[in-house]
Enzyme design. Structure first.
Site, short mmCIF file in Angstrom:
data_model
loop_
_atom_site.label_atom_id
_atom_site.label_comp_id
_atom_site.label_asym_id
_atom_site.label_seq_id
_atom_site.Cartn_x
_atom_site.Cartn_y
_atom_site.Cartn_z
N GLU A 234 0.81 -1.22 0.00
CA GLU A 234 0.00 0.00 0.00
C GLU A 234 0.85 1.28 0.00
O GLU A 234 0.55 2.24 0.70
CB GLU A 234 -0.96 0.01 1.20
CG GLU A 234 -2.03 -1.04 1.11
CD GLU A 234 -3.11 -0.89 2.19
OE1 GLU A 234 -4.28 -1.09 1.88
OE2 GLU A 234 -2.76 -0.57 3.34
N ASP B 297 -9.06 -8.63 3.60
CA ASP B 297 -8.81 -7.54 4.53
C ASP B 297 -9.89 -7.42 5.59
O ASP B 297 -10.71 -6.52 5.54
CB ASP B 297 -8.69 -6.22 3.76
CG ASP B 297 -8.20 -5.06 4.62
OD1 ASP B 297 -7.74 -5.31 5.74
OD2 ASP B 297 -8.28 -3.91 4.16
N GLU C 186 -13.36 -1.68 11.62
CA GLU C 186 -13.17 -0.98 10.35
C GLU C 186 -14.25 -1.30 9.34
O GLU C 186 -14.77 -0.41 8.66
CB GLU C 186 -11.80 -1.33 9.77
CG GLU C 186 -11.53 -0.69 8.42
CD GLU C 186 -10.16 -1.05 7.87
OE1 GLU C 186 -9.88 -0.66 6.71
OE2 GLU C 186 -9.36 -1.72 8.57
N HIS D 16 -16.06 -6.85 0.57
CA HIS D 16 -15.46 -5.55 0.21
C HIS D 16 -16.37 -4.71 -0.69
O HIS D 16 -15.91 -4.05 -1.62
CB HIS D 16 -14.12 -5.76 -0.48
CG HIS D 16 -13.06 -4.83 0.06
ND1 HIS D 16 -13.24 -3.47 0.20
CD2 HIS D 16 -11.79 -5.08 0.50
CE1 HIS D 16 -12.13 -2.93 0.69
NE2 HIS D 16 -11.24 -3.87 0.90
N TRP E 10 -9.32 -1.35 -5.27
CA TRP E 10 -9.82 -0.46 -4.23
C TRP E 10 -11.31 -0.17 -4.42
O TRP E 10 -11.87 0.64 -3.69
CB TRP E 10 -9.04 0.86 -4.23
CG TRP E 10 -7.65 0.74 -3.69
CD1 TRP E 10 -7.09 -0.36 -3.10
CD2 TRP E 10 -6.64 1.75 -3.68
NE1 TRP E 10 -5.80 -0.10 -2.73
CE2 TRP E 10 -5.49 1.19 -3.06
CE3 TRP E 10 -6.59 3.07 -4.12
CZ2 TRP E 10 -4.31 1.91 -2.89
CZ3 TRP E 10 -5.40 3.78 -3.94
CH2 TRP E 10 -4.28 3.21 -3.33
#
Length: 689
Positions: free
Chosen positions: A265, A338, A366, A509, A532
């Protein structure tokens, strides 16, 4: 009039006495019985253990409790032998952990037998994503307890008191290590001023058995040390790290080591210089080795040119198996993407047979509603730890592949990304405290089940003892039936509810990309890196939905050991909870319950909303059994969660309906939000204007 005033004063005093704000966590004061503590040795840690017994003893009046440090080969480091009125251990810290276990069992009415308690992992660590300016990345409970922007190097008594409370909470659940700064590390953390503050923190944490670690920026030799390079094979770079490590240990003799996020990242790393992860990790490990320090090297890596982000960590690290020093531990997130509400376990677990591997769980919320949702994460972590990798035959669970049971790791460790902040209740949501507690309990014993952990936490956190309910002999039975049982059931169902209203059937995601908070399946700004954006993961189109990771797709299934590879590859045997993770399927695909995929997706979203509504009812009924402050805080959060669950349901069903061209089943609740308005109002963080 006087009687009315007296009544008001009386009621106010009752509210004041019973008021709770959550700051005391699961360590609320109790009415202690007198006890005689016998311990021949003395140390700051043993003094804490003695005082805890004096302050919290619930056993027989005037009983004698013996604390003994005696070498016992049956005990691991930090382990202890517990008796009804005794604790024996090899170390001072072991005595402290045994005292907390004894007191916890007294308070929760669990049996106390003569038995041994050894930790599953040697290093049980909280990773704080705290920035040096006092902010916390992915932190939803206020600013950092360690760092601050204004007057950053002055250490006050208020600081020390907070650090001591934090240390005590950790020690009470067996956590013995803390990374004090963000994995996206600033090189300044290694400067003299910040190292001196780190020393002050370490001094407060040390008596509670907690070692401090630092996340370091791999480019520090060039950015902080003014060298021309940070190449891990450069002699000047190697020497710079050796001198820096020497400086750290001169300040903090028991310093634990480094956590490193590198070549990920945008963070600098060895790949910037044509070197491998092993080259970078080993250089740091060699510098730490003389002092007993370790390197926790994160496997969270991905790039924009990879066909499937889920595969990259395995592809990069498996060829390096056996090439890392024995004081390097590869830190692997529970899933291959993630910290999603649900992922299959990372295929790196068990596959790396010659390298130490540690799980990394995320305590901070998160992807699960920040500090607004009630989600008990223990069930997620238990699901991961008990997943069978089959790497060494049946029973090769993630837990056993990482705790030294199967592979001879020199060091074993487990990490939790902390959600601690300056909020009065530490975690932003009263029930997020349960996740901090659960991580510590699973780190100590990775075979515990979540129901037991929830039972413990509720009793320790909410039970009103006899001093608060004097004269009510039926209170305990009533509390167990009307508070403990329904609240525990709510906690046990909460993670599945979140999966249902956010990412059912293996979706992942699809949150709004910046904030990772609200729904954003449409979010794909022009020029944005594909991985992303949510469309990269759901691949919704007229032909169906889901990411094809079968042998005909990205072939991510082949990273798993048989029989899992074949099981995941075959749509008929793939668990439906992972269906759209591994398969791209048509909207009319028939599910095992006879519904079409589209209909079943809609039903899951509806079920998630209904579950949260039921949680509201459960908590409303809990009112008589909990103080008004915490009751109203949780009630308010559940209202927010319910509103958001409806938003998730409407956003996802209406967005995906554009591709399915199929009606939402008519027996289900109709959407109350309009898709164009939700898209228009999405600022990229999932929150409306």
């Amino acid at each position: 009039m006087k009687s009315i005033i007296a009544s008001i004063i009386f009621l106010f005093s009752i509210v004041f006495v019973n008021a709770q704000n959550g700051h005391e966590l699961w360590l609320r004061p109790v009415k202690a019985n007198p006890v005689n503590v016998i311990c021949k040795q003395n140390s700051p840690t043993l003094s804490i253990a003695k005082q805890e017994l004096l302050d919290r003893w619930q056993g027989d009046n005037n009983a004698s409790v013996t604390l003994t440090i005696k070498k016992d080969k049956a005990l691991k480091k930090d382990g202890f032998r517990l008796g009804k009125n005794s604790v024996q251990a090899n170390t001072d810290a072991g005595i402290l952990y045994g005292v907390y276990e004894l007191l916890r069992r007294q308070q929760t009415s669990e049996p106390i037998n003569n038995e041994i308690f050894n930790p599953s992992y040697e290093v049980r660590i909280l990773d704080h994503w705290d920035n040096l300016n006092g902010t916390v990345e992915r932190g939803y409970a206020g600013n950092s307890i360690f760092w601050r922007k204004n007057d950053p190097f002055t250490v006050t008594n208020t600081d020390k008191k907070l650090w001591q409370e934090y240390a005590r909470a950790n020690a009470s659940i067996g956590i013995n290590a803390s990374v004090l700064d963000n994995v996206n590390a600033s090189p300044l953390i290694l400067s003299a001023d910040y190292l001196n503050r780190t020393k002050e923190i370490a001094n407060v944490l040390r008596p509670y058995g907690i070692k401090v670690y630092l996340a370091v920026n791999f480019a520090s030799p060039s950015t902080l040390g003014k060298l021309n390079t940070a190449d891990p094979l450069d002699k000047e770079v190697i020497e710079w790290w050796k001198e820096k490590v020497k400086e750290i240990y001169s300040l903090i003799p028991d310093f634990g080591g480094f956590l490193v996020k590198a070549s990920s990242e945008g963070q600098p790393g060895p790949q910037n210089y044509g070197r491998s992860h092993a080259d970078g990790a080993n250089m740091l490990a060699d510098a730490l080795k003389p002092y007993g320090g370790i390197v926790m090297w994160r496997a969270f890596v991905y790039s924009s040119n990879n066909e499937d982000r889920a595969k990259q960590a395995y592809d990069e690290f498996m060829p390096l198996d056996g090439k890392f020093r024995d004081n390097v531990i590869i830190q692997v997130k529970n899933g291959p993407i993630d910290f999603q509400p649900r992922e299959p376990f990372s295929p790196l677990f068990g596959a790396m047979k010659k390298t130490s591997v540690m799980p990394e769980f995320q305590i901070t919320m998160e992807y699960l509603g920040h500090a607004n949702y009630l989600v008990f994460l223990s069930t997620m972590w238990e699901e991961c730890l008990k997943s069978d990798t089959y790497q060494q035959g049946k029973g090769s669970t993630v837990a056993r592949c990482t705790d030294g049971s199967i592979y001879p790791q020199k060091y074993t460790a487990i990490a939790g990304v902390s959600n601690v902040g300056l909020d009065t209740n530490w975690n932003g949501h009263q029930f997020n405290q349960a996740n901090w507690y659960a991580f510590g309990r699973l780190a100590w014993n990775n075979t515990l089940n979540s129901e037991q952990i929830a039972d413990e936490w509720i009793k320790l956190t909410f039970y009103n003892d006899s001093s608060q309910k004097s004269g009510d002999k039926n209170y305990t039975a009533d509390w167990n039936k009307n508070f403990l049982a329904p609240v525990k059931k709510m906690m046990m169902e909460s993670r599945e509810a979140a999966v249902n209203f956010m990412t059912p059937l293996g979706l992942h995601h699809i949150m709004s990309a910046n904030g990772h908070y609200g729904p954003g399946p449409w979010w794909a700004p022009k020029g944005m890196r594909p991985e992303w954006t949510p469309p990269y993961y759901h691949h919704a189109g007229a032909d169906g939905i889901g990411f094809d990771r079968t042998t005909k797709g990205s072939d991510a299934v082949s990273q798993y050991h048989e029989p899992l590879a074949s099981q995941f590859n075959n749509v008929a045997t793939c668990p439906e909870k992972y269906l759209l993770w591994f398969h791209h399927l048509p909207w009319d695909y028939k599910m095992k319950n006879g519904r079409t995929l589209w209909d079943d997706l809609c039903y899951h979203y509806e079920e998630g909303v209904n579950q949260v509504r039921e949680f509201q009812k459960v908590w409303d009924k809990a009112g008589p059994y909990v103080d008004s402050t915490r009751f109203m805080e949780v009630q308010r959060k559940l209202r927010i969660q319910c509103v958001n669950a409806i938003l998730w349901k409407d956003a996802c069903t209406l967005y995906f309906q554009q591709f399915s061209k199929m009606p939402i089943p008519y027996e289900l609740e109709r959407p109350v939000n309009n898709l164009d308005e939700m898209i228009y109002n999405d600022r990229g963080d999932g929150r409306s204007h």
